[in-house]
Design a protein around this motif. Sequence first.
Motif, PDB file in Angstrom:
ATOM      1  N   ASP A 117       6.322  12.461   7.190  1.00 37.11           N
ATOM      2  CA  ASP A 117       5.851  11.076   7.286  1.00 37.11           C
ATOM      3  C   ASP A 117       6.599  10.155   6.316  1.00 37.11           C
ATOM      4  OD1 ASP A 117       2.550  12.400   7.598  1.00 37.11           O
ATOM      5  OD2 ASP A 117       3.800  11.593   9.227  1.00 37.11           O
ATOM      6  N   THR A 118       7.434  10.714   5.478  1.00 38.75           N
ATOM      7  CA  THR A 118       8.193   9.915   4.520  1.00 38.75           C
ATOM      8  C   THR A 118       9.125   8.953   5.236  1.00 38.75           C
ATOM      9  OG1 THR A 118       8.102  11.637   2.818  1.00 38.75           O
ATOM     10  CG2 THR A 118       9.906  10.038   2.666  1.00 38.75           C
ATOM     11  N   ALA A 119       8.998   7.663   4.921  1.00 36.88           N
ATOM     12  CA  ALA A 119       9.798   6.628   5.568  1.00 36.88           C
ATOM     13  C   ALA A 119       9.424   5.277   4.975  1.00 36.88           C
ATOM     14  CB  ALA A 119       9.540   6.602   7.079  1.00 36.88           C
ATOM     15  N   VAL A 120      10.190   4.266   5.340  1.00 36.19           N
ATOM     16  CA  VAL A 120       9.767   2.885   5.109  1.00 36.19           C
ATOM     17  C   VAL A 120       8.916   2.482   6.315  1.00 36.19           C
ATOM     18  CG1 VAL A 120      10.495   0.500   4.790  1.00 36.19           C
ATOM     19  CG2 VAL A 120      11.823   2.357   3.765  1.00 36.19           C
ATOM     20  N   TYR A 121       7.742   1.964   6.033  1.00 41.71           N
ATOM     21  CA  TYR A 121       6.821   1.558   7.083  1.00 41.71           C
ATOM     22  C   TYR A 121       6.847   0.038   7.221  1.00 41.71           C
ATOM     23  CZ  TYR A 121       4.918   6.222   7.601  1.00 41.71           C
ATOM     24  OH  TYR A 121       4.775   7.566   7.877  1.00 41.71           O
ATOM     25  N   GLY A 172       0.775  -1.229   0.000  1.00 40.11           N
ATOM     26  CA  GLY A 172       0.000   0.000   0.000  1.00 40.11           C
ATOM     27  C   GLY A 172       0.808   1.281   0.000  1.00 40.11           C
ATOM     28  N   GLY A 173       2.117   1.160   0.084  1.00 43.87           N
ATOM     29  CA  GLY A 173       2.937   2.365   0.062  1.00 43.87           C
ATOM     30  C   GLY A 173       2.938   3.014  -1.313  1.00 43.87           C
ATOM     31  N   GLY A 174       3.512   4.215  -1.373  1.00 47.38           N
ATOM     32  CA  GLY A 174       3.587   4.908  -2.650  1.00 47.38           C
ATOM     33  C   GLY A 174       4.019   6.348  -2.484  1.00 47.38           C
ATOM     34  N   LEU A 175       3.909   7.081  -3.585  1.00 52.02           N
ATOM     35  CA  LEU A 175       4.258   8.504  -3.611  1.00 52.02           C
ATOM     36  C   LEU A 175       2.975   9.325  -3.634  1.00 52.02           C
ATOM     37  CD1 LEU A 175       6.206  10.915  -4.031  1.00 52.02           C
ATOM     38  CD2 LEU A 175       6.100  10.420  -6.488  1.00 52.02           C
ATOM     39  N   VAL A 198       6.809   4.829   1.865  1.00 54.00           N
ATOM     40  CA  VAL A 198       5.843   5.923   1.758  1.00 54.00           C
ATOM     41  C   VAL A 198       6.632   7.207   1.548  1.00 54.00           C
ATOM     42  CG1 VAL A 198       4.124   7.293   2.985  1.00 54.00           C
ATOM     43  CG2 VAL A 198       4.099   4.796   3.174  1.00 54.00           C
ATOM     44  N   THR A 199       6.318   7.904   0.469  1.00 52.52           N
ATOM     45  CA  THR A 199       6.987   9.163   0.169  1.00 52.52           C
ATOM     46  C   THR A 199       5.934  10.248   0.004  1.00 52.52           C
ATOM     47  OG1 THR A 199       8.779   7.996  -0.973  1.00 52.52           O
ATOM     48  CG2 THR A 199       8.570  10.362  -1.383  1.00 52.52           C
ATOM     49  N   VAL A 200       6.093  11.316   0.768  1.00 54.36           N
ATOM     50  CA  VAL A 200       5.159  12.442   0.707  1.00 54.36           C
ATOM     51  C   VAL A 200       5.933  13.652   0.201  1.00 54.36           C
ATOM     52  CG1 VAL A 200       3.483  13.837   1.959  1.00 54.36           C
ATOM     53  CG2 VAL A 200       3.947  11.473   2.683  1.00 54.36           C
TER      54      VAL A 200
END
Length: 123
Positions: free
Chosen positions: A90-94, A8-11, A119-121
């Motif tokens: 919040d950008t990080a590896v979750y 579910g991660g993404g940019l 997750v990249t914001v």
Amino acid sequence: QVQLVESGGGLVQPGESLRLSCVASGRIFSTYTVGWFRQAPGEERQFVAAIRWNDGVTYYADSVKGRFTVSKDNAQNTVYLQMNNLKPEDTAVYYCAAGGGMYIGRPANYGHWGQGTQVTVSS
């Protein structure tokens, strides 16, 4: 043995939302807590949120309260992290993790970890 797989991660742009999923295979013991952590480059792994498997009690880091929601679907052996109003910080590896210790916010509490999702914001 418990295996965890995140997705579910993404940019996304600031202010947008993402929902992460953590699917568990194997037996999740009723005493387990499933936690979400994140790790940015050069930083320590940081607690984000957690949910107790048996009763659904949730815990959140102050930095995400009011924006993130952790939930679970016992039938699907899945834990979700709904992230709203995302910020660049919040950008990080979750990572999701499962464990049975007392210290919900400590990575050492968890014996089983997924591989992580980025997750990249950014605008």
